[in-house]
Design a protein around this motif. Structure first.
Motif, PDB file in Angstrom:
ATOM      1  N   ILE A 146       0.839  -1.197   0.000  1.00 52.23           N
ATOM      2  CA  ILE A 146       0.000   0.000   0.000  1.00 52.23           C
ATOM      3  C   ILE A 146       0.877   1.250   0.000  1.00 52.23           C
ATOM      4  O   ILE A 146       0.606   2.222  -0.724  1.00 52.23           O
ATOM      5  CB  ILE A 146      -0.951   0.009   1.209  1.00 52.23           C
ATOM      6  CG1 ILE A 146      -1.880  -1.204   1.193  1.00 52.23           C
ATOM      7  CG2 ILE A 146      -1.758   1.307   1.255  1.00 52.23           C
ATOM      8  CD1 ILE A 146      -2.800  -1.266   0.003  1.00 52.23           C
ATOM      9  N   LEU A 147       1.925   1.250   0.803  1.00 53.59           N
ATOM     10  CA  LEU A 147       2.830   2.401   0.845  1.00 53.59           C
ATOM     11  C   LEU A 147       3.515   2.607  -0.499  1.00 53.59           C
ATOM     12  O   LEU A 147       3.728   3.745  -0.935  1.00 53.59           O
ATOM     13  CB  LEU A 147       3.863   2.213   1.960  1.00 53.59           C
ATOM     14  CG  LEU A 147       3.293   2.258   3.385  1.00 53.59           C
ATOM     15  CD1 LEU A 147       4.367   1.882   4.406  1.00 53.59           C
ATOM     16  CD2 LEU A 147       2.725   3.641   3.702  1.00 53.59           C
ATOM     17  N   TYR A 148       3.853   1.521  -1.164  1.00 54.61           N
ATOM     18  CA  TYR A 148       4.454   1.623  -2.494  1.00 54.61           C
ATOM     19  C   TYR A 148       3.468   2.246  -3.474  1.00 54.61           C
ATOM     20  O   TYR A 148       3.834   3.100  -4.290  1.00 54.61           O
ATOM     21  CB  TYR A 148       4.887   0.234  -2.970  1.00 54.61           C
ATOM     22  CG  TYR A 148       5.724   0.246  -4.227  1.00 54.61           C
ATOM     23  CD1 TYR A 148       7.114   0.305  -4.171  1.00 54.61           C
ATOM     24  CD2 TYR A 148       5.130   0.178  -5.485  1.00 54.61           C
ATOM     25  CE1 TYR A 148       7.882   0.309  -5.318  1.00 54.61           C
ATOM     26  CE2 TYR A 148       5.886   0.186  -6.640  1.00 54.61           C
ATOM     27  CZ  TYR A 148       7.261   0.241  -6.554  1.00 54.61           C
ATOM     28  OH  TYR A 148       8.021   0.251  -7.703  1.00 54.61           O
ATOM     29  N   GLU A 149       2.188   1.816  -3.377  1.00 54.22           N
ATOM     30  CA  GLU A 149       1.152   2.405  -4.228  1.00 54.22           C
ATOM     31  C   GLU A 149       0.979   3.893  -3.943  1.00 54.22           C
ATOM     32  O   GLU A 149       0.750   4.691  -4.852  1.00 54.22           O
ATOM     33  CB  GLU A 149      -0.171   1.667  -4.022  1.00 54.22           C
ATOM     34  CG  GLU A 149      -0.217   0.264  -4.609  1.00 54.22           C
ATOM     35  CD  GLU A 149      -0.005   0.271  -6.113  1.00 54.22           C
ATOM     36  OE1 GLU A 149      -0.818   0.903  -6.817  1.00 54.22           O
ATOM     37  OE2 GLU A 149       0.976  -0.333  -6.584  1.00 54.22           O
ATOM     38  N   CYS A 150       1.093   4.275  -2.669  1.00 57.62           N
ATOM     39  CA  CYS A 150       1.017   5.690  -2.308  1.00 57.62           C
ATOM     40  C   CYS A 150       2.154   6.472  -2.952  1.00 57.62           C
ATOM     41  O   CYS A 150       1.965   7.601  -3.418  1.00 57.62           O
ATOM     42  CB  CYS A 150       1.070   5.856  -0.791  1.00 57.62           C
ATOM     43  SG  CYS A 150      -0.421   5.305   0.078  1.00 57.62           S
ATOM     44  N   ALA A 151       3.337   5.877  -2.961  1.00 52.87           N
ATOM     45  CA  ALA A 151       4.492   6.535  -3.578  1.00 52.87           C
ATOM     46  C   ALA A 151       4.253   6.743  -5.069  1.00 52.87           C
ATOM     47  O   ALA A 151       4.561   7.814  -5.621  1.00 52.87           O
ATOM     48  CB  ALA A 151       5.755   5.707  -3.343  1.00 52.87           C
ATOM     49  N   LYS A 152       3.690   5.747  -5.727  1.00 54.94           N
ATOM     50  CA  LYS A 152       3.374   5.885  -7.152  1.00 54.94           C
ATOM     51  C   LYS A 152       2.317   6.956  -7.362  1.00 54.94           C
ATOM     52  O   LYS A 152       2.435   7.805  -8.258  1.00 54.94           O
ATOM     53  CB  LYS A 152       2.897   4.544  -7.708  1.00 54.94           C
ATOM     54  CG  LYS A 152       3.996   3.493  -7.844  1.00 54.94           C
ATOM     55  CD  LYS A 152       3.427   2.124  -8.187  1.00 54.94           C
ATOM     56  CE  LYS A 152       2.667   2.114  -9.490  1.00 54.94           C
ATOM     57  NZ  LYS A 152       2.169   0.738  -9.814  1.00 54.94           N
ATOM     58  N   GLY A 153       1.280   6.922  -6.514  1.00 57.11           N
ATOM     59  CA  GLY A 153       0.198   7.891  -6.648  1.00 57.11           C
ATOM     60  C   GLY A 153       0.647   9.315  -6.373  1.00 57.11           C
ATOM     61  O   GLY A 153       0.079  10.263  -6.920  1.00 57.11           O
ATOM     62  N   ALA A 154       1.678   9.466  -5.545  1.00 50.12           N
ATOM     63  CA  ALA A 154       2.200  10.803  -5.217  1.00 50.12           C
ATOM     64  C   ALA A 154       3.279  11.246  -6.205  1.00 50.12           C
ATOM     65  O   ALA A 154       3.906  12.288  -6.005  1.00 50.12           O
ATOM     66  CB  ALA A 154       2.773  10.806  -3.800  1.00 50.12           C
ATOM     67  N   LYS A 155       3.491  10.451  -7.258  1.00 51.95           N
ATOM     68  CA  LYS A 155       4.457  10.782  -8.321  1.00 51.95           C
ATOM     69  C   LYS A 155       5.885  10.871  -7.787  1.00 51.95           C
ATOM     70  O   LYS A 155       6.673  11.721  -8.212  1.00 51.95           O
ATOM     71  CB  LYS A 155       4.080  12.105  -9.017  1.00 51.95           C
ATOM     72  CG  LYS A 155       2.634  12.220  -9.462  1.00 51.95           C
ATOM     73  CD  LYS A 155       2.258  11.168 -10.491  1.00 51.95           C
ATOM     74  CE  LYS A 155       0.818  11.356 -10.979  1.00 51.95           C
ATOM     75  NZ  LYS A 155       0.396  10.279 -11.899  1.00 51.95           N
ATOM     76  N   LEU A 156       6.229   9.982  -6.849  1.00 50.29           N
ATOM     77  CA  LEU A 156       7.596   9.944  -6.335  1.00 50.29           C
ATOM     78  C   LEU A 156       8.480   9.101  -7.241  1.00 50.29           C
ATOM     79  O   LEU A 156       7.989   8.295  -8.042  1.00 50.29           O
ATOM     80  CB  LEU A 156       7.622   9.348  -4.927  1.00 50.29           C
ATOM     81  CG  LEU A 156       6.818  10.036  -3.824  1.00 50.29           C
ATOM     82  CD1 LEU A 156       7.108   9.365  -2.483  1.00 50.29           C
ATOM     83  CD2 LEU A 156       7.121  11.516  -3.743  1.00 50.29           C
ATOM     84  N   ASP A 157       9.769   9.266  -7.088  1.00 50.09           N
ATOM     85  CA  ASP A 157      10.729   8.341  -7.667  1.00 50.09           C
ATOM     86  C   ASP A 157      10.669   7.092  -6.785  1.00 50.09           C
ATOM     87  O   ASP A 157      11.196   7.085  -5.670  1.00 50.09           O
ATOM     88  CB  ASP A 157      12.131   8.963  -7.642  1.00 50.09           C
ATOM     89  CG  ASP A 157      13.192   8.058  -8.244  1.00 50.09           C
ATOM     90  OD1 ASP A 157      13.110   6.824  -8.074  1.00 50.09           O
ATOM     91  OD2 ASP A 157      14.145   8.582  -8.858  1.00 50.09           O
TER      92      ASP A 157
END
Length: 289
Positions: A146-157
């Motif tokens: 879920i945290l990884y998905e949040c990182a993707k959704g927040a447009k992080l590297d």
């Protein structure tokens, strides 16, 4: 784990950070939150409105805290991950759970600090995505997928996020936040502390969650008068900036009735720019990527 070097002094550190922030804006607001606290999520509309109307005069710094019971559970906890196993392993059937979210904010807090290593804006985008997942999607935000998905959704590297999550830097940044929370005697979350350009003066601490007018009054006192608020951007632009908003906060910011908000947002729905999410207490609008 040492949060900083042995001679670390929170007061001196705050002063040094404060000086950097005060280069261009006369007021800095420390926002003390727990990512699992509903009131800390509910205060976001206040932060957004202050940012929109008085962003020329204020800057924000989010500091992660946690309630004592949660901190006690964290004492012997370590991050159960490594860059190898933080990679997503999609399990759609298990992603939404009827169980309550975790009672400790440790993994989410470390992840928020890891995201912040990519810049303050990146950290705030990630924080808001985590809160969206928790309070709207009802996801377990201690789950690494879920945290990884949040990182993707927040447009992080995401590769950098994975490395930083497992690094000592994110853990030390979180421990530093907890130390600041303790030494500034923040006992309730959320808490906002207003500092002005004179770092020798004490900040004004507002514990708990209040109406927007209370925070605006504090700003007026500290500035010696309230400047004319900036006009908000067009609703479409607002949604592109913040990506998720409730009908209530749109109504507050744009001084529109809920019926007018519904009518305006339906135009964006028809253009397939936003989607409507029905909540238990409010209606939410989310930008479509």
């Amino acid at each position: 784990m040492n949060s900083q070097e042995p001679n670390f002094n929170v007061t001196e550190w705050i002063a040094s950070q404060h000086c950097k922030a005060m280069d261009n804006k006369p007021i800095e607001i420390y926002v003390f939150i727990d990512p699992l606290c509903h009131d800390c999520w509910s205060i976001e509309p206040v932060i957004k409105r202050l940012q929109i109307e008085y962003g020329k005069y204020i800057s924000f710094k989010h500091v992660l805290g946690a309630k004592l019971s949660a901190l006690n559970k964290m004492k012997n906890v370590r991050v159960e991950s490594s860059p190898a196993n933080l990679q997503p392993s999609f399990k759609p059937e298990g992603r939404r759970s009827s169980e309550s979210p975790v009672s400790t904010p440790y993994n989410a807090s470390i992840a928020i600090k890891a995201a912040g290593l990519q810049g303050r804006r990146a950290g705030i985008r990630f924080l808001r995505k985590v809160q969206e997942m928790l309070f709207i999607e009802k996801m377990n935000i201690s789950d690494l997928d879920i945290l990884y998905e949040c990182a993707k959704g927040a447009k992080l590297d995401t590769a950098e996020f994975v490395r930083d999550f497992a690094s000592a830097s994110a853990a030390k940044a979180f421990q530093c936040d907890l130390k600041i929370t303790s030494e500034m005697e923040v006992a309730e979350l959320p808490t906002l502390v207003f500092f002005n350009h004179n770092i020798e003066e004490e900040g004004i601490k507002i514990s708990g969650y209040y109406s927007y007018e209370i925070y605006k009054h504090i700003l007026e006192e500290m500035l010696g008068g309230l400047p004319e608020p900036a006009e908000p951007p067009e609703v479409e632009e607002f949604m592109k900036i913040f990506r998720l908003a409730s009908s209530s906060e749109i109504s507050s910011i744009y001084k529109m009735s809920h019926q007018d908000v519904e009518r305006e947002m339906k135009k964006l729905v028809l253009r397939q720019l936003v989607q409507k999410i029905s909540g238990t207490k409010d209606t939410y609008w989310k930008i479509i990527d």
